[in-house]
Design an enzyme around this catalytic site. Sequence first.
Site, PDB file in Angstrom:
ATOM      1  CG  ASP A  67      -0.281  -0.412   2.511  1.00  0.00           C
ATOM      2  OD1 ASP A  67       0.966  -0.442   2.559  1.00  0.00           O
ATOM      3  OD2 ASP A  67      -0.988  -0.707   3.485  1.00  0.00           O
ATOM      4  CG  ASP A 136      -8.823  -0.870  11.846  1.00  0.00           C
ATOM      5  OD1 ASP A 136      -7.895  -1.585  11.410  1.00  0.00           O
ATOM      6  OD2 ASP A 136      -9.279   0.101  11.208  1.00  0.00           O
ATOM      7  CG  HIS A 138      -5.894  -2.030   8.824  1.00  0.00           C
ATOM      8  ND1 HIS A 138      -6.128  -0.806   9.401  1.00  0.00           N
ATOM      9  CD2 HIS A 138      -4.552  -2.114   8.671  1.00  0.00           C
ATOM     10  CE1 HIS A 138      -4.978  -0.189   9.593  1.00  0.00           C
ATOM     11  NE2 HIS A 138      -4.000  -0.960   9.169  1.00  0.00           N
ATOM     12  CD  GLU A 143      -8.745   1.308   7.789  1.00  0.00           C
ATOM     13  OE1 GLU A 143      -8.729   0.373   8.616  1.00  0.00           O
ATOM     14  OE2 GLU A 143      -8.094   2.353   7.959  1.00  0.00           O
TER      15      GLU A 143
END
Length: 263
Positions: A67, A136, A138, A143
């Site tokens: 990413d 979280d 991910h 997400e």
Amino acid sequence: MEIIITSGYDEMSRRCARIIADEIKKKYDIVLGLATGGTPIGTYKELIRLHKEDGLDFSKVKSFNLDEYIGLSPLHKDSYNFFMWENLFKHVNINPGNVYVPQGDTNDPEEFCRWYEEQIKKAGGIDLQLLGIGGDGHIAFNEPGSSFASRTRVKALDKQTIEDNARFFEREEDVPRFAITMGIGTIMEARKILLIVNGEKKADVCARFIEGPVTSQITASALQLHNHATVILDKAAASKLARTEYYNWVRDNKHLVKKWIGR
Ligand code: GLP
């Protein structure tokens, strides 16, 4: 999923680097998927050591990063491209032409994402994908709520991710709000997956993605559906797992399988 619990960050990093190094030795022109963040820094340090001291050869290795932040040029000091050069690429003999990191300052992200997927395919697919995990749950920047079928695309960052990643920037306002990220579908096509995680702060999310239900709300849980995924945790990150005893038994006794054949 194979679960390997280690004593701490250093052992986690060494084990992870050893697995990557063994795969490079088995296939000198391996295609690696690489990750950023604080977690893989120790792994990259160990790979650099193996290159310098043991001659680990990166000359034919190809790599695709997961990413990149939208809006940052590849030379920006907070870009993932810059991170990769600082923490790995410039210290080993990888060919710069074999290194792929999504381009954060592209004018046409959609077209870029299509091109990136095509390059992965042209390279023959990813042999070994390294992952970290966000607070979280991910993987890459997928997400909560990301489709398990998703491909490389633009994703808006969650509030928690922006807060978590603010430590790498001067001010929280500087954290980009969007990123280009490989999709869950892209990641799941890797032949092998290696996820590393450390620290007590991630203990809850580890229990959820390893032992909880498969859900797009914790995108790392997709790994439960992969046929060759390994998770290397330190003790703190593993502290909320229920089946620790079993994982440790397997880690320490895997070699005994041969003794049981034909008994
Ligand atoms: C970012 C990256 C992820 C990484 C996560 C965790 O969100 N996109 O690939 O796994 O951070 O980072 P850290 O290792 O710093 O906790």
